[in-house]
Design a protein around this motif. Sequence first.
Motif, PDB file in Angstrom:
ATOM      1  N   THR A 227     -11.081  -1.838  -5.874  1.00 25.22           N
ATOM      2  CA  THR A 227      -9.680  -2.141  -5.568  1.00 25.22           C
ATOM      3  C   THR A 227      -8.795  -1.460  -6.630  1.00 25.22           C
ATOM      4  OG1 THR A 227      -9.624  -4.119  -6.953  1.00 25.22           O
ATOM      5  CG2 THR A 227     -10.294  -4.433  -4.660  1.00 25.22           C
ATOM      6  N   PRO A 228      -7.535  -1.220  -6.278  1.00 23.44           N
ATOM      7  CA  PRO A 228      -6.609  -0.651  -7.283  1.00 23.44           C
ATOM      8  C   PRO A 228      -6.511  -1.557  -8.513  1.00 23.44           C
ATOM      9  CG  PRO A 228      -5.658  -0.469  -5.089  1.00 23.44           C
ATOM     10  CD  PRO A 228      -6.906  -1.305  -4.943  1.00 23.44           C
ATOM     11  N   PHE A 229      -6.623  -2.875  -8.319  1.00 21.27           N
ATOM     12  CA  PHE A 229      -6.552  -3.793  -9.462  1.00 21.27           C
ATOM     13  C   PHE A 229      -7.668  -3.488 -10.466  1.00 21.27           C
ATOM     14  CE2 PHE A 229      -8.085  -7.674 -11.510  1.00 21.27           C
ATOM     15  CZ  PHE A 229      -6.931  -8.101 -12.150  1.00 21.27           C
ATOM     16  N   VAL A 230      -8.888  -3.329  -9.970  1.00 17.14           N
ATOM     17  CA  VAL A 230     -10.025  -3.058 -10.863  1.00 17.14           C
ATOM     18  C   VAL A 230      -9.854  -1.679 -11.513  1.00 17.14           C
ATOM     19  CG1 VAL A 230     -12.531  -2.725 -10.992  1.00 17.14           C
ATOM     20  CG2 VAL A 230     -11.599  -4.584  -9.604  1.00 17.14           C
ATOM     21  N   ALA A 268     -10.648   8.521   4.737  1.00 20.76           N
ATOM     22  CA  ALA A 268      -9.587   7.822   5.470  1.00 20.76           C
ATOM     23  C   ALA A 268      -9.407   8.510   6.820  1.00 20.76           C
ATOM     24  CB  ALA A 268      -8.272   7.869   4.681  1.00 20.76           C
ATOM     25  N   GLU A 269      -8.774   7.801   7.735  1.00 15.09           N
ATOM     26  CA  GLU A 269      -8.447   8.411   9.032  1.00 15.09           C
ATOM     27  C   GLU A 269      -7.327   9.431   8.823  1.00 15.09           C
ATOM     28  OE1 GLU A 269     -10.056   7.996  11.791  1.00 15.09           O
ATOM     29  OE2 GLU A 269     -11.365   6.471  10.888  1.00 15.09           O
ATOM     30  N   LEU A 275      -3.966   5.894  -1.582  1.00 10.39           N
ATOM     31  CA  LEU A 275      -3.714   5.972  -3.027  1.00 10.39           C
ATOM     32  C   LEU A 275      -4.926   6.651  -3.645  1.00 10.39           C
ATOM     33  CD1 LEU A 275      -2.488   2.473  -4.299  1.00 10.39           C
ATOM     34  CD2 LEU A 275      -1.215   4.634  -4.296  1.00 10.39           C
ATOM     35  N   LEU A 276      -4.687   7.665  -4.469  1.00 12.67           N
ATOM     36  CA  LEU A 276      -5.790   8.326  -5.164  1.00 12.67           C
ATOM     37  C   LEU A 276      -5.836   7.795  -6.590  1.00 12.67           C
ATOM     38  CD1 LEU A 276      -5.164  12.059  -4.159  1.00 12.67           C
ATOM     39  CD2 LEU A 276      -6.601  10.376  -3.026  1.00 12.67           C
ATOM     40  N   VAL A 348     -11.249   8.308  -6.594  1.00 12.54           N
ATOM     41  CA  VAL A 348     -11.530   7.156  -5.728  1.00 12.54           C
ATOM     42  C   VAL A 348     -10.300   6.954  -4.842  1.00 12.54           C
ATOM     43  CG1 VAL A 348     -12.070   4.697  -5.652  1.00 12.54           C
ATOM     44  CG2 VAL A 348     -13.000   6.113  -7.493  1.00 12.54           C
ATOM     45  N   VAL A 349     -10.553   6.778  -3.549  1.00 13.01           N
ATOM     46  CA  VAL A 349      -9.448   6.671  -2.596  1.00 13.01           C
ATOM     47  C   VAL A 349      -9.336   5.243  -2.078  1.00 13.01           C
ATOM     48  CG1 VAL A 349      -8.535   7.537  -0.409  1.00 13.01           C
ATOM     49  CG2 VAL A 349      -9.805   9.073  -1.920  1.00 13.01           C
ATOM     50  N   PHE A 350      -8.121   4.700  -2.112  1.00 13.25           N
ATOM     51  CA  PHE A 350      -7.844   3.368  -1.556  1.00 13.25           C
ATOM     52  C   PHE A 350      -6.838   3.520  -0.424  1.00 13.25           C
ATOM     53  CE2 PHE A 350      -8.459   2.602  -6.201  1.00 13.25           C
ATOM     54  CZ  PHE A 350      -9.646   1.902  -6.113  1.00 13.25           C
TER      55      PHE A 350
END
Length: 353
Positions: A227-230, A268-269, A275-276, A348-350
């Motif tokens: 996750t972006p948080f981590v 991602a689609e 978010l990178l 890492v992509v979110f």
Amino acid sequence: MSAIRIDDLTCAFGDARAVDGLSVTIERGELFTLLGPSGCGKTTLLRSIAGFNDVASGSIWLDDQRIDSLPAHRRNIGMVFQNYAIFPNLNVADNVAYGLRARRVPGEQIAARVEKALQRVRLPGYGSRWPHQMSGGQLQRVAIARALVIEPSVLLFDEPLSNLDAQLRREMRVEIRQIQQSLGLTAVYVTHDQEEALAISDRIAVLRGGRIEQMGTPQEIYRTPRTPFVAGFLGDSNMLSGVAGDFDGAATPVRTCGTTIAVPGKVAESGARVLLSIRPEALRVTEDSRVPSLAARLVLREFLGEIQRLHAVLPDGTPIRVSALGAAAIAVSEGSSFGLSCDPSQIVVFAAP
Ligand code: ATP
């Protein structure tokens, strides 16, 4: 040594849940670190394992024994506190012997066990000293000896190094790790120091709001945050917004900040906003115009000895940080523009929120 199993544990203060339905198994001989921002429930979880906090629901097990309703002194758990909790009116030997006397260990065994524990923390012969004659690092070793002397099934550390200066902290964390490994201790370690967590843990749980956000080895959590948080909490991370293109069978092109980066795999689609997460060390200053790069302008350079940290901005104003080893970034001066390439395998992509 015992394994610890925590099953659907909730600890509450009034209506607030400090630990919220948390489950985890900590293996025998493992050093397991609880990491997270202030107020996320680390200390509450640790204290509930020790028996210093009431549990609202759920259970805690040491191997096959359920312990959550046992009083603290019957759990055979040692704990090392942030403030050492050394009694100033007792000498070192009596401090270390405290838990043995409380457990009514026969007097003739006590001196030998105390000395053995002091040897383990590299303080042989220090028994007759007084706490005020010891340094901070030595006092923390006394606290560890006092926890070890009862031969606990599990050792708990509550921010044990946060009162020490930076260099001593780095030395002591190695000592703690060596003692834990040589005795095969199962240990739970609370810290808010990410570097400490990465350096000494077998596994880390990142906590947020009384729950585990992600759990894994230091490498897993650092390299593949879920996750972006981590990503933001453990280590430094640049977050760039982008839009995914068509997956070409090997990589997904992501358009971001004036360039396109081919990120391996289908991340991602097509058309999705993403978010990178890019670590500062995954970026390189480049002068090669054939390499797709982000155009950046240097705002500030920090010289940190073995690395340099560049603080820059992208054309849309997004701040970006770059870590460069040694002299690698020296050619760029503050205020000037430069190109940044990145290693796509380290991105890492979110999904964008
Ligand atoms: P820190 O890193 O600041 O020590 P932490 O992750 O260890 O934080 P806890 O001390 O476990 O967090 O606190 C978790 C939550 O429970 C916080 O919201 C805190 O305010 C609350 N809390 C902790 N102890 C008590 C208490 N004795 N009474 C009321 N609320 C408490």
